[in-house]
Scaffold this motif. Structure first.
Motif, mmCIF file in Angstrom:
data_model
loop_
_atom_site.group_PDB
_atom_site.id
_atom_site.type_symbol
_atom_site.label_atom_id
_atom_site.label_comp_id
_atom_site.label_asym_id
_atom_site.label_seq_id
_atom_site.Cartn_x
_atom_site.Cartn_y
_atom_site.Cartn_z
ATOM 1 N N PHE A 92 0.797 -1.234 0.000
ATOM 2 C CA PHE A 92 0.000 0.000 0.000
ATOM 3 C C PHE A 92 0.828 1.283 0.000
ATOM 4 N N VAL A 93 2.037 1.299 0.578
ATOM 5 C CA VAL A 93 2.702 2.579 0.802
ATOM 6 C C VAL A 93 3.195 3.232 -0.485
ATOM 7 N N ASN A 94 3.416 2.456 -1.552
ATOM 8 C CA ASN A 94 3.873 3.076 -2.796
ATOM 9 C C ASN A 94 2.785 3.074 -3.863
ATOM 10 N N ALA A 95 1.528 2.948 -3.452
ATOM 11 C CA ALA A 95 0.435 2.897 -4.417
ATOM 12 C C ALA A 95 0.349 4.178 -5.241
ATOM 13 N N ASP A 96 0.483 5.336 -4.589
ATOM 14 C CA ASP A 96 0.396 6.601 -5.312
ATOM 15 C C ASP A 96 1.520 6.726 -6.340
ATOM 16 N N ALA A 97 2.750 6.470 -5.916
ATOM 17 C CA ALA A 97 3.891 6.633 -6.816
ATOM 18 C C ALA A 97 3.781 5.706 -8.019
ATOM 19 N N THR A 98 3.399 4.453 -7.790
ATOM 20 C CA THR A 98 3.311 3.498 -8.892
ATOM 21 C C THR A 98 2.139 3.829 -9.809
ATOM 22 N N ALA A 99 1.008 4.221 -9.245
ATOM 23 C CA ALA A 99 -0.146 4.589 -10.070
ATOM 24 C C ALA A 99 0.154 5.824 -10.912
ATOM 25 N N GLN A 100 0.910 6.762 -10.357
ATOM 26 C CA GLN A 100 1.290 7.957 -11.122
ATOM 27 C C GLN A 100 2.196 7.584 -12.290
ATOM 28 N N THR A 101 3.134 6.667 -12.058
ATOM 29 C CA THR A 101 3.998 6.204 -13.143
ATOM 30 C C THR A 101 3.183 5.522 -14.223
ATOM 31 N N THR A 102 2.234 4.699 -13.811
ATOM 32 C CA THR A 102 1.363 4.012 -14.769
ATOM 33 C C THR A 102 0.567 5.011 -15.592
ATOM 34 N N LEU A 103 0.070 6.046 -14.935
ATOM 35 C CA LEU A 103 -0.690 7.086 -15.634
ATOM 36 C C LEU A 103 0.183 7.778 -16.677
ATOM 37 N N TYR A 104 1.424 8.087 -16.311
ATOM 38 C CA TYR A 104 2.348 8.703 -17.274
ATOM 39 C C TYR A 104 2.567 7.804 -18.476
ATOM 40 N N LEU A 105 2.810 6.506 -18.235
ATOM 41 C CA LEU A 105 3.044 5.577 -19.333
ATOM 42 C C LEU A 105 1.829 5.502 -20.253
ATOM 43 N N MET A 106 0.636 5.481 -19.668
ATOM 44 C CA MET A 106 -0.579 5.423 -20.475
ATOM 45 C C MET A 106 -0.725 6.671 -21.338
ATOM 46 N N LEU A 107 -0.558 7.843 -20.736
ATOM 47 C CA LEU A 107 -0.693 9.086 -21.493
ATOM 48 C C LEU A 107 0.347 9.174 -22.604
ATOM 49 N N SER A 108 1.569 8.757 -22.289
ATOM 50 C CA SER A 108 2.640 8.839 -23.275
ATOM 51 C C SER A 108 2.413 7.873 -24.432
ATOM 52 N N CYS A 109 1.858 6.693 -24.135
ATOM 53 C CA CYS A 109 1.543 5.746 -25.208
ATOM 54 C C CYS A 109 0.429 6.284 -26.106
ATOM 55 N N LEU A 110 -0.616 6.825 -25.504
ATOM 56 C CA LEU A 110 -1.746 7.288 -26.292
ATOM 57 C C LEU A 110 -1.412 8.541 -27.102
ATOM 58 N N ARG A 111 -0.650 9.457 -26.518
ATOM 59 C CA ARG A 111 -0.373 10.735 -27.169
ATOM 60 C C ARG A 111 1.014 10.817 -27.799
ATOM 61 N N ARG A 112 1.822 9.772 -27.633
ATOM 62 C CA ARG A 112 3.174 9.720 -28.190
ATOM 63 C C ARG A 112 4.067 10.838 -27.619
ATOM 64 N N PHE A 113 3.885 11.165 -26.342
ATOM 65 C CA PHE A 113 4.659 12.239 -25.729
ATOM 66 C C PHE A 113 6.148 11.915 -25.664
ATOM 67 N N SER A 114 6.474 10.673 -25.284
ATOM 68 C CA SER A 114 7.887 10.300 -25.192
ATOM 69 C C SER A 114 8.553 10.378 -26.558
ATOM 70 N N MET A 115 7.890 9.912 -27.591
ATOM 71 C CA MET A 115 8.418 9.979 -28.938
ATOM 72 C C MET A 115 8.633 11.433 -29.370
ATOM 73 N N ALA A 116 7.676 12.290 -29.036
ATOM 74 C CA ALA A 116 7.774 13.702 -29.409
ATOM 75 C C ALA A 116 8.947 14.375 -28.714
ATOM 76 N N GLU A 117 9.160 14.061 -27.420
ATOM 77 C CA GLU A 117 10.285 14.678 -26.711
ATOM 78 C C GLU A 117 11.621 14.243 -27.318
ATOM 79 N N ARG A 118 11.728 12.950 -27.633
ATOM 80 C CA ARG A 118 12.964 12.464 -28.243
ATOM 81 C C ARG A 118 13.202 13.120 -29.599
#
Length: 304
Positions: A92-118
């Motif tokens: 339970f103690v790292n639920a927020d941190a891990t969920a936030q990372t998951t949210l970033y990965l989802m947004l970046s996959c859908l919007r291609r943010f990581s690709m755009a930054e590179r």
């Protein structure tokens, strides 16, 4: 925390053999009753597998292992239980941190943010990003495999967009928001989800589960690398059944399959999902509190 209660001994062992022999009379670990363990120690002494646990039981006075982390796949808990060594973890103690990372990965996959930054850093502005391949989250369906503390936190994040939230666990959760819909099988969840996010533990039943049980358009894994059949995932990227994957964990981390680097739409992180300052402090304090309770004689349960 342990002042006046117990002596703290730092691990100095460069390898497993030195670690185990150090519990002998006159050794630096003689008389130790509890161990505070981080996964990083595996680099020197390996996992706490059945062989190590049996050796600890036969040569030491260790009766408690306080694991810093919610996962305990590096510890053979059944061997510990059989030998009378208790194990605690820090769920339970790292639920927020891990969920936030998951949210970033989802947004970046859908919007291609990581690709755009590179692309920007390479001096090509946004030329590699194809707009028809980018998608909003609004109205899309998120499938969560494993609605534990991390999965439920992600569900709340995704609901804000809003996304439709589906989930599958071994059984329907008893306390979930009404907008979280239970799906009866992994296969059905994969069929319904635009994005599948993995949040189940690694065990004999879940090794390679994703790859055998259907596909979604995007796959996010912040759980354990071996839950996903890596070569099936790569083939799905090659043939277009998967549009993107976001990974923070790998079957043989820190080694990465070089084929993954060939897919520009993949978002790859080096297992940093739970590594925020706040999360790390909370894990440390919980693990040490578990050990403190044991030393004081107030805790007598075993993590099964």
């Amino acid at each position: 925390m342990f002042g006046g209660l117990a002596e703290i001994v730092q691990m100095i062992s460069p390898d497993r053999s030195h670690f185990l022999t150090s519990f002998a009379p006159g050794g630096p670990y003689e008389g130790i009753i509890g161990i505070y363990r981080r996964n990083a120690s595996a680099a020197a002494i390996g996992n706490f597998d059945e062989s190590l646990v049996n050796a600890l039981a036969e040569t030491s006075t260790v009766r408690w292992i306080a694991q810093n982390g919610s996962g305990y796949d590096q510890i053979d808990v059944q061997a510990c239980k059989a030998r009378g060594i208790l194990v605690s973890n820090t769920p339970f103690v790292n639920a927020d941190a891990t969920a936030q990372t998951t949210l970033y990965l989802m947004l970046s996959c859908l919007r291609r943010f990581s690709m755009a930054e590179r692309s920007l850093r390479a001096g090509t502005w946004k030329s590699v990003v194809s707009v028809p391949d980018t998608h909003d989250t609004t109205g899309r369906t998120l499938g969560i495999l494993g609605l534990g503390s991390i999965g439920l936190r992600l569900a709340h994040f995704a609901h804000v967009f809003p996304m439709q939230v589906l989930y599958h666990s071994r059984r329907p959760a008893t306390t979930v928001p009404p907008w979280c819909e239970y799906i009866g099988s992994v296969e059905a969840l994969c069929r319904e989800a635009d994005v599948l996010s993995v949040h189940i533990p690694l065990n004999a039943e879940t090794i390679g589960l994703i790859g055998k049980s259907g596909r979604s358009r995007s796959l996010i894994n912040t759980a354990r690398g071996r839950i996903v059949d890596e070569w099936a995932m790569i083939r799905a990227l090659e043939d277009g059944h998967l549009s993107a994957v976001g990974l923070d964990t790998y079957p043989d981390k820190p080694h990465i399959n070089p084929r993954l680097l060939d897919f520009a739409q993949c978002v790859l992180l080096p297992h940093v999902d739970g590594e925020s300052a706040e999360s790390e402090k909370a894990r440390e304090m919980r693990a040490l509190a578990n050990l403190h309770e044991f030393v004081q004689g107030r805790m007598t349960w075993c993590r099964n």
